[in-house]
Design a protein around this motif. Structure first.
Motif, PDB file in Angstrom:
ATOM      1  N   ALA A 232       8.305  -6.261   8.416  1.00  0.00           N
ATOM      2  CA  ALA A 232       6.732  -6.218   8.276  1.00  0.00           C
ATOM      3  C   ALA A 232       6.415  -4.964   8.340  1.00  0.00           C
ATOM      4  O   ALA A 232       5.339  -4.804   7.386  1.00  0.00           O
ATOM      5  CB  ALA A 232       6.185  -7.107   9.756  1.00  0.00           C
ATOM      6  N   TYR A 233       6.729  -3.951   9.052  1.00  0.00           N
ATOM      7  CA  TYR A 233       6.452  -2.690   8.704  1.00  0.00           C
ATOM      8  C   TYR A 233       6.676  -2.336   7.343  1.00  0.00           C
ATOM      9  O   TYR A 233       5.756  -1.656   6.719  1.00  0.00           O
ATOM     10  CB  TYR A 233       7.178  -1.940   9.687  1.00  0.00           C
ATOM     11  CG  TYR A 233       6.903  -0.115   9.644  1.00  0.00           C
ATOM     12  CD1 TYR A 233       6.025   0.559  10.438  1.00  0.00           C
ATOM     13  CD2 TYR A 233       7.328   0.450   8.381  1.00  0.00           C
ATOM     14  CE1 TYR A 233       6.041   1.903  10.610  1.00  0.00           C
ATOM     15  CE2 TYR A 233       7.095   2.057   8.570  1.00  0.00           C
ATOM     16  CZ  TYR A 233       6.464   2.588   9.494  1.00  0.00           C
ATOM     17  OH  TYR A 233       6.110   3.781   9.325  1.00  0.00           O
TER      18      TYR A 233
ATOM     19  N   LYS B  11       1.915   0.179   3.281  1.00  0.00           N
ATOM     20  CA  LYS B  11       0.973   0.790   2.376  1.00  0.00           C
ATOM     21  C   LYS B  11      -0.327   0.347   2.283  1.00  0.00           C
ATOM     22  O   LYS B  11      -1.287   0.851   2.466  1.00  0.00           O
ATOM     23  CB  LYS B  11       1.544   0.659   0.953  1.00  0.00           C
ATOM     24  CG  LYS B  11       2.790   1.735   0.636  1.00  0.00           C
ATOM     25  CD  LYS B  11       3.184   1.632  -0.844  1.00  0.00           C
ATOM     26  CE  LYS B  11       4.639   2.420  -0.945  1.00  0.00           C
ATOM     27  NZ  LYS B  11       4.881   2.304  -2.236  1.00  0.00           N
ATOM     28  N   GLU B  12      -0.264  -1.188   2.540  1.00  0.00           N
ATOM     29  CA  GLU B  12      -1.599  -1.890   2.603  1.00  0.00           C
ATOM     30  C   GLU B  12      -2.403  -1.538   4.021  1.00  0.00           C
ATOM     31  O   GLU B  12      -3.710  -1.235   3.824  1.00  0.00           O
ATOM     32  CB  GLU B  12      -1.655  -3.362   2.497  1.00  0.00           C
ATOM     33  CG  GLU B  12      -2.616  -4.190   2.659  1.00  0.00           C
ATOM     34  CD  GLU B  12      -2.339  -5.560   2.733  1.00  0.00           C
ATOM     35  OE1 GLU B  12      -3.414  -6.384   3.277  1.00  0.00           O
ATOM     36  OE2 GLU B  12      -1.313  -5.922   2.561  1.00  0.00           O
ATOM     37  N   ASP B  13      -1.412  -1.273   5.021  1.00  0.00           N
ATOM     38  CA  ASP B  13      -2.246  -0.955   6.153  1.00  0.00           C
ATOM     39  C   ASP B  13      -2.328   0.600   6.516  1.00  0.00           C
ATOM     40  O   ASP B  13      -2.730   1.009   7.511  1.00  0.00           O
ATOM     41  CB  ASP B  13      -1.282  -1.556   7.334  1.00  0.00           C
ATOM     42  CG  ASP B  13      -1.618  -3.245   7.442  1.00  0.00           C
ATOM     43  OD1 ASP B  13      -2.546  -3.629   6.515  1.00  0.00           O
ATOM     44  OD2 ASP B  13      -0.850  -3.944   7.986  1.00  0.00           O
TER      45      ASP B  13
ATOM     46  N   GLU C  49       8.246   9.164   3.560  1.00  0.00           N
ATOM     47  CA  GLU C  49       6.834   8.874   3.562  1.00  0.00           C
ATOM     48  C   GLU C  49       6.019   9.241   4.653  1.00  0.00           C
ATOM     49  O   GLU C  49       4.896   9.606   5.061  1.00  0.00           O
ATOM     50  CB  GLU C  49       6.616   7.309   3.436  1.00  0.00           C
ATOM     51  CG  GLU C  49       7.041   6.875   2.235  1.00  0.00           C
ATOM     52  CD  GLU C  49       7.274   5.281   1.953  1.00  0.00           C
ATOM     53  OE1 GLU C  49       7.564   4.633   0.978  1.00  0.00           O
ATOM     54  OE2 GLU C  49       6.747   4.565   3.185  1.00  0.00           O
ATOM     55  N   LEU C  50       6.740   9.128   5.978  1.00  0.00           N
ATOM     56  CA  LEU C  50       6.220   9.673   7.238  1.00  0.00           C
ATOM     57  C   LEU C  50       5.870  11.164   7.060  1.00  0.00           C
ATOM     58  O   LEU C  50       4.842  11.566   7.511  1.00  0.00           O
ATOM     59  CB  LEU C  50       6.980   9.078   8.432  1.00  0.00           C
ATOM     60  CG  LEU C  50       6.971   7.693   8.690  1.00  0.00           C
ATOM     61  CD1 LEU C  50       8.145   7.487   9.695  1.00  0.00           C
ATOM     62  CD2 LEU C  50       5.514   7.298   9.423  1.00  0.00           C
ATOM     63  N   ALA C  51       6.973  11.836   6.897  1.00  0.00           N
ATOM     64  CA  ALA C  51       6.931  13.337   6.591  1.00  0.00           C
ATOM     65  C   ALA C  51       5.916  13.606   5.715  1.00  0.00           C
ATOM     66  O   ALA C  51       5.091  14.667   5.897  1.00  0.00           O
ATOM     67  CB  ALA C  51       8.216  13.694   6.279  1.00  0.00           C
TER      68      ALA C  51
END
Length: 296
Positions: free
Chosen positions: A95-96, A101-103, A146-148
């Motif tokens: 789910a993550y 991207k949407e959330d 993406e987090l970085a």
């Protein structure tokens, strides 16, 4: 394949950043009454699992974290470090990935000001098609990148099933223009002695022999003294251990000693304090400031 950029290679995925100043042992907590648990310890860092931040039902961030920093939500002191352990059961991790991207999950975690995030790890199974293994290996590194990119101090989680999987990670690090701040491994899935001896230890030993010596290892899930000793021998001076055992035992009225588990009548916070100090001693920590003996 479209979701992962049309490639199974790791080229172009970078995870820049610096590992914060952490103690060698980081207790994982459930987020409840942190100031009470910490009152005696004054521990430098605490970890929280993904399902305590992202709801397994709604797949949304819990309201207690909305519009707050993680230090405010948990009641941590400014100098204490907060670590998000992104490991969870497959439905929440999937789910993550699907909703990230949407959330705007990466941006949300950045706003919460986590000091470190061990990125979610999509699973690898022997009975999956090989292509699924390769897809999930790329997804793991994509999540870290993406987090970085969102400003989150992130560490990629690595999984493997074959020797060539480990070689792909080594080649990625060698070819990358930046070195990741550390590598993380979720050892909670290596439950049996066979899993530990035939999968975990050989893979970790290969990483220890082939990784650059200045890359730290953040390992989650090892709790037995003999396994911790093995990890220390493999990664001297660069091992960081995360475990939820101190709180789990404390919640069930137990304290860990060198002779094993002892059930006793005591306050949860007292048992938690004793358990953290026990595991910290196993990793070489001699005081609550994170000072080390023989490993750092």
């Amino acid at each position: 394949m479209r979701d992962i950029g049309g490639s199974l290679h790791f080229t172009g995925l970078t995870v820049p950043g610096t590992l914060p100043d952490l103690p060698r042992f980081i207790p994982q907590i459930d987020g409840h009454d942190v100031p009470g648990l910490d009152a005696q310890l004054q521990w430098p860092a605490y970890a929280v699992g993904l399902r305590r931040v992202l709801s397994p039902r709604s797949h949304k961030v819990y309201p207690r974290y909305a519009g707050k920093t993680v230090h405010q939500a948990l009641g941590l002191r400014p100098e204490q470090k907060a670590v998000l352990v992104g490991y969870a059961e497959d439905p929440l991790v999937e789910a993550y990935w699907t909703r990230r991207k949407e959330d705007r999950i990466a941006e949300t975690l950045a706003a919460q000001e986590w000091d470190l995030v061990l990125t979610p790890n999509t699973s690898m199974y022997f009975n999956q098609p090989r292509a699924e293994n390769l897809i999930n290996m790329r997804r793991n590194l994509m999540l870290a990148a993406e987090l970085a990119a969102a400003g989150v101090p992130a560490v990629p989680c690595v999984y493997w099933l074959r020797l060539e999987d480990l070689d792909r990670y080594i080649d990625w690090i060698d070819d990358s223009p930046v070195t990741p701040p550390a590598l993380a491994v979720n050892l909670q899935t290596f439950r049996t002695q066979v899993d530990w001896e035939e999968m975990a230890v050989p893979g970790l030993a290969y990483l220890a022999a082939t990784l650059p010596e200045d890359i730290p290892m953040v390992l989650t899930g090892a709790s037995r003294a003999d396994r911790i000793a093995t990890l220390q021998a493999l990664f001297p001076g660069r091992l960081y251990l995360v475990s939820q055992n101190p709180l789990q035992y404390a919640r069930h009225g137990a304290v860990m000693t060198h002779q094993g588990r002892v059930d006793t009548q005591a306050r949860t916070e007292d048992l938690f304090t004793a358990n953290v100090r026990h595991y910290a001693e196993l990793t070489g920590i001699t005081d609550a400031s994170g000072g080390t003996r023989g490993i750092g």
